[in-house]
Design a protein around this motif. Structure first.
Motif, PDB file in Angstrom:
ATOM      1  N   UNK A 125      -7.659   1.753 -14.602  1.00 24.87           N
ATOM      2  CA  UNK A 125      -6.227   1.495 -14.434  1.00 24.87           C
ATOM      3  C   UNK A 125      -5.859   0.145 -15.035  1.00 24.87           C
ATOM      4  N   UNK A 126      -6.693  -0.861 -14.804  1.00 24.47           N
ATOM      5  CA  UNK A 126      -6.412  -2.208 -15.327  1.00 24.47           C
ATOM      6  C   UNK A 126      -6.383  -2.226 -16.849  1.00 24.47           C
ATOM      7  N   UNK A 127      -7.322  -1.538 -17.481  1.00 27.96           N
ATOM      8  CA  UNK A 127      -7.345  -1.519 -18.940  1.00 27.96           C
ATOM      9  C   UNK A 127      -6.106  -0.826 -19.502  1.00 27.96           C
ATOM     10  N   UNK A 128      -5.664   0.233 -18.832  1.00 27.30           N
ATOM     11  CA  UNK A 128      -4.443   0.926 -19.258  1.00 27.30           C
ATOM     12  C   UNK A 128      -3.229   0.011 -19.134  1.00 27.30           C
ATOM     13  N   UNK A 129      -3.137  -0.727 -18.044  1.00 27.93           N
ATOM     14  CA  UNK A 129      -1.987  -1.626 -17.832  1.00 27.93           C
ATOM     15  C   UNK A 129      -2.011  -2.784 -18.822  1.00 27.93           C
ATOM     16  N   UNK A 130      -3.168  -3.300 -19.124  1.00 30.54           N
ATOM     17  CA  UNK A 130      -3.269  -4.355 -20.143  1.00 30.54           C
ATOM     18  C   UNK A 130      -2.675  -3.882 -21.462  1.00 30.54           C
ATOM     19  N   UNK A 131      -2.977  -2.644 -21.818  1.00 34.25           N
ATOM     20  CA  UNK A 131      -2.454  -2.073 -23.059  1.00 34.25           C
ATOM     21  C   UNK A 131      -0.937  -1.923 -22.994  1.00 34.25           C
ATOM     22  N   UNK A 132      -0.441  -1.384 -21.877  1.00 32.59           N
ATOM     23  CA  UNK A 132       0.988  -1.102 -21.732  1.00 32.59           C
ATOM     24  C   UNK A 132       1.833  -2.372 -21.700  1.00 32.59           C
ATOM     25  N   UNK A 191       2.328  -6.978 -14.922  1.00 37.35           N
ATOM     26  CA  UNK A 191       1.084  -6.187 -14.942  1.00 37.35           C
ATOM     27  C   UNK A 191       0.421  -6.149 -13.570  1.00 37.35           C
ATOM     28  N   UNK A 192       0.414  -7.276 -12.879  1.00 40.80           N
ATOM     29  CA  UNK A 192      -0.192  -7.297 -11.531  1.00 40.80           C
ATOM     30  C   UNK A 192       0.571  -6.407 -10.579  1.00 40.80           C
ATOM     31  N   UNK A 200      -9.412 -14.696 -14.863  1.00 41.56           N
ATOM     32  CA  UNK A 200      -8.911 -14.186 -16.140  1.00 41.56           C
ATOM     33  C   UNK A 200      -7.745 -13.225 -15.897  1.00 41.56           C
ATOM     34  N   UNK A 201      -7.076 -12.879 -16.981  1.00 44.34           N
ATOM     35  CA  UNK A 201      -5.981 -11.909 -16.895  1.00 44.34           C
ATOM     36  C   UNK A 201      -6.492 -10.593 -16.313  1.00 44.34           C
ATOM     37  N   UNK A 202      -7.613 -10.122 -16.824  1.00 45.31           N
ATOM     38  CA  UNK A 202      -8.195  -8.860 -16.335  1.00 45.31           C
ATOM     39  C   UNK A 202      -8.573  -8.971 -14.856  1.00 45.31           C
ATOM     40  N   UNK A 203      -9.155 -10.075 -14.448  1.00 44.69           N
ATOM     41  CA  UNK A 203      -9.553 -10.245 -13.049  1.00 44.69           C
ATOM     42  C   UNK A 203      -8.344 -10.275 -12.117  1.00 44.69           C
ATOM     43  N   UNK A 204      -7.239 -10.859 -12.584  1.00 47.57           N
ATOM     44  CA  UNK A 204      -6.007 -10.835 -11.797  1.00 47.57           C
ATOM     45  C   UNK A 204      -5.567  -9.398 -11.527  1.00 47.57           C
ATOM     46  N   UNK A 205      -5.621  -8.567 -12.553  1.00 52.18           N
ATOM     47  CA  UNK A 205      -5.245  -7.165 -12.393  1.00 52.18           C
ATOM     48  C   UNK A 205      -6.210  -6.424 -11.477  1.00 52.18           C
ATOM     49  N   UNK A 206      -7.489  -6.742 -11.604  1.00 51.79           N
ATOM     50  CA  UNK A 206      -8.505  -6.060 -10.799  1.00 51.79           C
ATOM     51  C   UNK A 206      -8.305  -6.347  -9.309  1.00 51.79           C
ATOM     52  N   UNK A 207      -7.974  -7.591  -8.977  1.00 47.11           N
ATOM     53  CA  UNK A 207      -7.697  -7.943  -7.575  1.00 47.11           C
ATOM     54  C   UNK A 207      -6.508  -7.126  -7.071  1.00 47.11           C
ATOM     55  N   UNK A 208      -5.448  -7.042  -7.886  1.00 43.31           N
ATOM     56  CA  UNK A 208      -4.255  -6.287  -7.479  1.00 43.31           C
ATOM     57  C   UNK A 208      -4.560  -4.805  -7.315  1.00 43.31           C
ATOM     58  N   UNK A 225       0.830  -1.216   0.000  1.00 49.25           N
ATOM     59  CA  UNK A 225       0.000   0.000   0.000  1.00 49.25           C
ATOM     60  C   UNK A 225       0.859   1.259   0.000  1.00 49.25           C
ATOM     61  N   UNK A 226       2.074   1.157   0.525  1.00 53.11           N
ATOM     62  CA  UNK A 226       2.982   2.308   0.563  1.00 53.11           C
ATOM     63  C   UNK A 226       3.738   2.510  -0.742  1.00 53.11           C
ATOM     64  N   UNK A 227       3.642   1.519  -1.662  1.00 53.52           N
ATOM     65  CA  UNK A 227       4.241   1.720  -2.977  1.00 53.52           C
ATOM     66  C   UNK A 227       5.338   0.771  -3.377  1.00 53.52           C
ATOM     67  N   UNK A 228       5.449  -0.385  -2.700  1.00 58.25           N
ATOM     68  CA  UNK A 228       6.435  -1.396  -3.096  1.00 58.25           C
ATOM     69  C   UNK A 228       5.706  -2.556  -3.771  1.00 58.25           C
ATOM     70  N   UNK A 229       5.971  -2.761  -5.051  1.00 55.23           N
ATOM     71  CA  UNK A 229       5.373  -3.871  -5.792  1.00 55.23           C
ATOM     72  C   UNK A 229       6.448  -4.843  -6.225  1.00 55.23           C
ATOM     73  N   UNK A 230       6.047  -6.078  -6.530  1.00 53.27           N
ATOM     74  CA  UNK A 230       7.044  -7.062  -6.956  1.00 53.27           C
ATOM     75  C   UNK A 230       6.460  -8.090  -7.902  1.00 53.27           C
ATOM     76  N   UNK A 231       7.340  -8.680  -8.696  1.00 51.80           N
ATOM     77  CA  UNK A 231       7.015  -9.880  -9.463  1.00 51.80           C
ATOM     78  C   UNK A 231       7.798 -11.027  -8.846  1.00 51.80           C
ATOM     79  N   UNK A 232       7.346 -12.257  -9.106  1.00 55.18           N
ATOM     80  CA  UNK A 232       8.007 -13.431  -8.552  1.00 55.18           C
ATOM     81  C   UNK A 232       8.726 -14.196  -9.661  1.00 55.18           C
ATOM     82  N   UNK A 233       9.825 -14.847  -9.283  1.00 58.58           N
ATOM     83  CA  UNK A 233      10.617 -15.619 -10.239  1.00 58.58           C
ATOM     84  C   UNK A 233       9.761 -16.688 -10.917  1.00 58.58           C
TER      85      UNK A 233
END
Length: 239
Positions: free
Chosen positions: A117-124, A149-150, A94-102, A77-85
């Protein structure tokens, strides 16, 4: 002022010291790479930053605020995000639902803001055409894209990438690196652990080499990769 700092961070599992007095600062908008052989303590370092592990000694600072005692959710919530190996999507969503949860639970967005925000990230991230596809059926490149994306959907100011290029073909790697470059150009600070060195050094401006949990060297990618110690320990080239 550093956006993120580790100050004397140490972590042991029994008699094994996996992170040993590690300190560094990350400037706002900086791209920092971390390299080292397997077992050097790289992933443990990420877990200390995200709060999945607590250090035995030392502090984690965000915007000069001590977050060492905060939970992973609070740090997200403070602004640290990560991906996992190893990508860890919700396979049944779905892909969109994964983003929506995040976006809702990590990014704190609600109402119409989260879907926008999710639709913008899907595009990017090149996932627009796969928005309605179940995440569990995606090939590796798109699972990696979804990890990225998540992480972006949580609206991070610092994003941690854990071997995101691993296992990809050269062409897939070029594709993903272009996306990471674009994210960095928008001002997001990055810390990237990677064994695919040509991908890493095409983005980062500073490298830290770890060995046995300690910082071996820090400098520009050219300086670090030219070090005989780094070449011997990391690349297996006799100094």
């Amino acid at each position: 002022m550093a956006i993120l700092s580790l100050q004397g961070a140490s972590k042991s599992f029994g008699a094994l010291k996996v992170t040993d007095d590690v300190s560094f600062d990350l400037a706002p908008g900086e791209a920092l790479g971390i390299i080292g052989p397997n077992g050097a303590g790289k992933s443990t370092l990420f877990n200390l930053i995200t709060g999945n592990l607590r250090p035995d000694a030392g502090r984690v600072m965000l915007d000069e605020r001590d977050i060492t005692a905060e939970t992973p959710m609070q740090r997200c919530a403070s602004g640290i995000g990560r991906s996992f190996q190893i990508p860890q999507p919700f396979d049944h969503l779905t892909v969109y639902e994964n983003l929506l949860v995040a976006a809702r639970f990590g990014g704190g967005l609600s109402g119409a803001a989260a879907p926008a925000v999710c639709m913008d990230i899907l595009q990017r991230t090149g996932l627009s055409a796969l928005a309605d596809r179940k995440a569990g059926g995606l090939p590796l490149l798109n699972r990696k894209r979804l990890e990225l994306a998540r992480a972006l959907a949580t609206r991070p100011r610092v994003i941690l990438l854990d071997e995101i290029a691993g296992g990809l073909t050269d062409a897939e790697c070029v594709d993903l690196v272009a996306t990471i470059r674009a994210i960095h150009a928008e001002g997001t600070a990055i810390i990237w652990i990677e064994h695919v060195l040509h991908a890493l050094t095409s983005v980062v401006t500073r490298l830290i080499a770890l060995n046995f949990g300690r910082v071996l060297m820090s400098g520009t990618p050219e300086e670090v990769m030219a070090s005989p110690q780094v070449q011997e320990i990391y690349l297996g080239i006799e100094a």
